[in-house]
Design a protein around this motif. Structure first.
Motif, PDB file in Angstrom:
ATOM      1  N   SER A  26       3.808   7.042  -0.445  1.00  0.00           N
ATOM      2  CA  SER A  26       2.802   8.042  -0.811  1.00  0.00           C
ATOM      3  C   SER A  26       1.737   8.226   0.273  1.00  0.00           C
ATOM      4  O   SER A  26       0.687   8.808   0.021  1.00  0.00           O
ATOM      5  N   ALA A  27       2.019   7.750   1.475  1.00  0.00           N
ATOM      6  CA  ALA A  27       1.045   7.825   2.565  1.00  0.00           C
ATOM      7  C   ALA A  27       0.870   9.262   3.047  1.00  0.00           C
ATOM      8  O   ALA A  27       1.784  10.081   2.956  1.00  0.00           O
ATOM      9  N   ASP A  28      -0.319   9.530   3.567  1.00  0.00           N
ATOM     10  CA  ASP A  28      -0.553  10.784   4.275  1.00  0.00           C
ATOM     11  C   ASP A  28      -0.947  10.431   5.708  1.00  0.00           C
ATOM     12  O   ASP A  28      -0.915   9.257   6.097  1.00  0.00           O
ATOM     13  N   SER A  75      -3.575   7.596   6.078  1.00  0.00           N
ATOM     14  CA  SER A  75      -3.356   6.299   5.438  1.00  0.00           C
ATOM     15  C   SER A  75      -3.334   5.172   6.469  1.00  0.00           C
ATOM     16  O   SER A  75      -2.862   5.338   7.589  1.00  0.00           O
ATOM     17  N   GLY A  89       0.788  -1.226   0.000  1.00  0.00           N
ATOM     18  CA  GLY A  89       0.000   0.000   0.000  1.00  0.00           C
ATOM     19  C   GLY A  89       0.819   1.274   0.000  1.00  0.00           C
ATOM     20  O   GLY A  89       2.000   1.296  -0.355  1.00  0.00           O
ATOM     21  N   SER A  90       0.169   2.339   0.445  1.00  0.00           N
ATOM     22  CA  SER A  90       0.776   3.672   0.362  1.00  0.00           C
ATOM     23  C   SER A  90       1.985   3.841   1.276  1.00  0.00           C
ATOM     24  O   SER A  90       2.908   4.578   0.943  1.00  0.00           O
TER      25      SER A  90
END
Length: 160
Positions: A40-42, A45, A34-35
């Motif tokens: 690319s996580a925020d 996430s 996943g992110s």
């Protein structure tokens, strides 16, 4: 809640989960997808955790998939599907961890392992080897699969 606090809480949950699973010699690998793995996580996430277990302990982990997260600080509730080999658990303040349990003997190379993965525990190199053997594989999508995916997206609606 500020974003930094959410990220810190998620990092602590991930550290707790990895510590829990890596303490068992039957767990041959733990990795993220996943992110978080993709970078690319925020702050909102979730954690997409994969736990690879020896065949003799796999059913134990699947049977205990709802109980394991209850031991960790901040546990709120589980989402789960009867018969599934995963569990989605929610934690304070706003964290979610999806934990999938894989039988090491049943894992084979797949193009899915070409997607971003972050290996967190791999004492014998099992996960790294699986990723390496998957490197040359590619996804194949039939016209029917593509039509189905497009129709699902259209049915869900798009941005207003």
């Amino acid at each position: 809640m500020d974003e930094r606090s959410l990220i810190d809480a998620r990092d602590k949950l991930l550290e707790t989960a990895v510590g829990f699973f890596s303490a068992d010699p039957a767990v041959v690998g733990v990795f993220l997808g996943g992110s978080l793995a993709a970078g690319s996580a925020d702050a909102w996430s979730d954690i997409d955790l994969r736990v690879v277990v020896t065949s003799d302990r796999h059913s134990h982990y699947v049977d205990q998939r709802r109980e394991i997260p209850k031991q960790w600080s901040g546990f709120l509730f589980n989402e789960w599907v009867p018969g599934a080999q995963h569990c989605v658990s929610h934690f304070r303040p706003f964290g979610k961890i999806d934990i999938f349990y894989y039988d090491a003997a049943a894992l084979t190379p797949s193009p899915w392992y070409r997607l971003p993965i972050r290996i967190l525990h791999d004492p014998e190199g099992f996960v790294a080897d699986l990723v390496e053997r998957s490197a040359e594989l590619s996804f194949t999508v039939s016209a029917d699969d593509l039509d189905f995916s497009i129709s699902k997206g259209l049915a869900a609606g798009g941005p207003e």
